[in-house]
Scaffold this active site. Structure first.
Site, PDB file in Angstrom:
ATOM      1  N   GLY A  12       3.974 -27.084 -24.113  1.00 35.67           N
ATOM      2  CA  GLY A  12       5.301 -27.547 -23.718  1.00 35.67           C
ATOM      3  C   GLY A  12       5.152 -28.219 -22.374  1.00 35.67           C
ATOM      4  N   GLU A  13       6.043 -27.913 -21.474  1.00 38.12           N
ATOM      5  CA  GLU A  13       5.967 -28.482 -20.131  1.00 38.12           C
ATOM      6  C   GLU A  13       5.676 -27.327 -19.164  1.00 38.12           C
ATOM      7  OE1 GLU A  13       5.711 -31.575 -19.134  1.00 38.12           O
ATOM      8  OE2 GLU A  13       5.396 -30.594 -17.219  1.00 38.12           O
ATOM      9  N   SER A  14       4.486 -27.344 -18.590  1.00 41.82           N
ATOM     10  CA  SER A  14       4.043 -26.182 -17.813  1.00 41.82           C
ATOM     11  C   SER A  14       4.953 -25.900 -16.612  1.00 41.82           C
ATOM     12  CB  SER A  14       2.594 -26.362 -17.362  1.00 41.82           C
ATOM     13  OG  SER A  14       2.417 -27.599 -16.704  1.00 41.82           O
ATOM     14  N   GLU A  35      -1.468 -24.401 -33.848  1.00 43.71           N
ATOM     15  CA  GLU A  35      -0.231 -24.148 -34.603  1.00 43.71           C
ATOM     16  C   GLU A  35       0.292 -25.414 -35.270  1.00 43.71           C
ATOM     17  OE1 GLU A  35      -0.580 -24.374 -31.461  1.00 43.71           O
ATOM     18  OE2 GLU A  35       1.068 -25.537 -30.599  1.00 43.71           O
ATOM     19  N   ARG A  83      -4.205 -31.525 -15.572  1.00 47.64           N
ATOM     20  CA  ARG A  83      -3.086 -31.764 -16.496  1.00 47.64           C
ATOM     21  C   ARG A  83      -3.123 -33.224 -16.970  1.00 47.64           C
ATOM     22  NH1 ARG A  83       1.879 -30.903 -13.322  1.00 47.64           N
ATOM     23  NH2 ARG A  83       2.990 -30.971 -15.296  1.00 47.64           N
ATOM     24  N   ILE A 103      -2.106 -33.065 -27.439  1.00 45.09           N
ATOM     25  CA  ILE A 103      -0.865 -33.750 -27.055  1.00 45.09           C
ATOM     26  C   ILE A 103      -0.719 -33.701 -25.536  1.00 45.09           C
ATOM     27  CG2 ILE A 103       1.643 -33.791 -27.302  1.00 45.09           C
ATOM     28  CD1 ILE A 103       1.247 -32.377 -30.002  1.00 45.09           C
ATOM     29  N   ARG A 104      -0.847 -34.856 -24.915  1.00 43.84           N
ATOM     30  CA  ARG A 104      -0.841 -34.899 -23.431  1.00 43.84           C
ATOM     31  C   ARG A 104      -1.674 -33.715 -22.902  1.00 43.84           C
ATOM     32  NH1 ARG A 104       3.947 -33.666 -21.909  1.00 43.84           N
ATOM     33  NH2 ARG A 104       4.739 -33.382 -23.995  1.00 43.84           N
ATOM     34  N   HIS A 116      -3.733 -27.728 -30.084  1.00 44.32           N
ATOM     35  CA  HIS A 116      -2.611 -26.986 -30.687  1.00 44.32           C
ATOM     36  C   HIS A 116      -2.935 -26.523 -32.100  1.00 44.32           C
ATOM     37  CE1 HIS A 116       0.601 -27.972 -27.740  1.00 44.32           C
ATOM     38  NE2 HIS A 116      -0.139 -29.043 -27.522  1.00 44.32           N
ATOM     39  N   CYS A 140      -2.590 -25.372 -24.515  1.00 45.27           N
ATOM     40  CA  CYS A 140      -2.125 -26.534 -23.755  1.00 45.27           C
ATOM     41  C   CYS A 140      -1.381 -26.139 -22.471  1.00 45.27           C
ATOM     42  CB  CYS A 140      -1.294 -27.411 -24.680  1.00 45.27           C
ATOM     43  SG  CYS A 140      -1.304 -29.120 -24.186  1.00 45.27           S
TER      44      CYS A 140
HETATM   45  N1  GLN Z   1       1.104 -32.138 -20.096  1.00 44.65           N
HETATM   46  C1  GLN Z   1       1.846 -30.913 -20.284  1.00 44.65           C
HETATM   47  C2  GLN Z   1       1.940 -30.133 -18.976  1.00 44.65           C
HETATM   48  O1  GLN Z   1       1.384 -30.513 -17.995  1.00 44.65           O
HETATM   49  C3  GLN Z   1       1.206 -30.052 -21.348  1.00 44.65           C
HETATM   50  C4  GLN Z   1       1.318 -30.718 -22.683  1.00 44.65           C
HETATM   51  C5  GLN Z   1       1.362 -29.759 -23.845  1.00 44.65           C
HETATM   52  O2  GLN Z   1       1.527 -28.551 -23.682  1.00 44.65           O
HETATM   53  N2  GLN Z   1       1.281 -30.297 -25.043  1.00 44.65           N
HETATM   54  O3  GLN Z   1       2.593 -29.136 -18.939  1.00 44.65           O
END
Ligand code: GLN
Length: 197
Positions: free
Chosen positions: A48-50, A178, A111, A140-141, A176, A80
């Protein structure tokens, strides 16, 4: 066994769905409060977004009890953003302000480490103890693991680069599992968690 998914932000439904097909004779709980956390025997920390997850962990008063449970050996599988939150060190240069981290996994992480042109991609991942074909890695990112210290041990590789480590009972992955439909990693982790002391 009661398996939890940290359910503050991120790809929580995907983790819950993946676990519903894997956990037999146990329960799966969305963890949002310290009471929820107290009931689980293993925990998944989603992507998600850390920075957002860190803020919500503090706001929901989960940070300290989660820190204590992990230090006491709670089996955790972090993906992630979950890996970012557990890392010993975050390299400068990620997007925006860096989140605080638990510092429990001995890696240095950058990140969004693949840059904008390869922010998201799929590729084969070799995983220790997984026989058969390569694991389908969904990135993903994704963060990039820049350094693995002596406390952690590499367990997954993509194109020769470490994309997953174990540190004690904690597994931390940049990709990921999942999202791939392949449940071998979930099963492997839960087998280990079930046999944990
Ligand atoms: N780039 C996101 C972060 O810095 C992590 C991306 C992800 O969890 N898929 O939180």
């Amino acid at each position: 066994m009661n398996v939890g998914v940290l359910a503050l932000q991120g790809d929580v439904p995907e983790h819950l769905k993946a676990l519903a097909g894997v956990v037999r004779g146990g329960t799966v709980t969305a963890v949002r409060t310290p009471d929820d956390l107290a009931r689980v025997d293993a925990l998944f920390m989603p992507g998600g977004e850390s920075t957002t997850i860190a803020r919500l962990l503090q706001g929901s008063r989960l940070w300290d009890p989660l820190d204590a449970r992990m230090r006491a050996g709670l089996p955790v599988l972090a993906t992630c953003a979950g890996l970012i939150l557990l890392a010993r060190t975050l390299a400068p240069g990620g997007p925006g302000a860096s989140p605080p981290t638990f510092g429990l996994v001995d890696v240095e992480v950058r990140r969004n480490g693949y840059g904008s042109q390869r922010e998201s991609f799929e590729g084969p991942v070799r995983v220790e103890d997984l026989a058969g074909e390569a694991f389908p890695g969904v990135f993903i990112r994704a963060p990039r693991i820049l350094d693995v210290g002596p406390g952690a041990r590499p367990i997954a590789w993509h194109e020769g680069e470490v994309v997953g480590v174990r540190h004690g009972a904690i597994w931390a992955l940049t990709f990921h599992p999942e999202l791939s439909g392949d449940r071998r990693l979930h099963r492997l982790f839960l087998e280990g968690a079930a046999n944990a002391p």
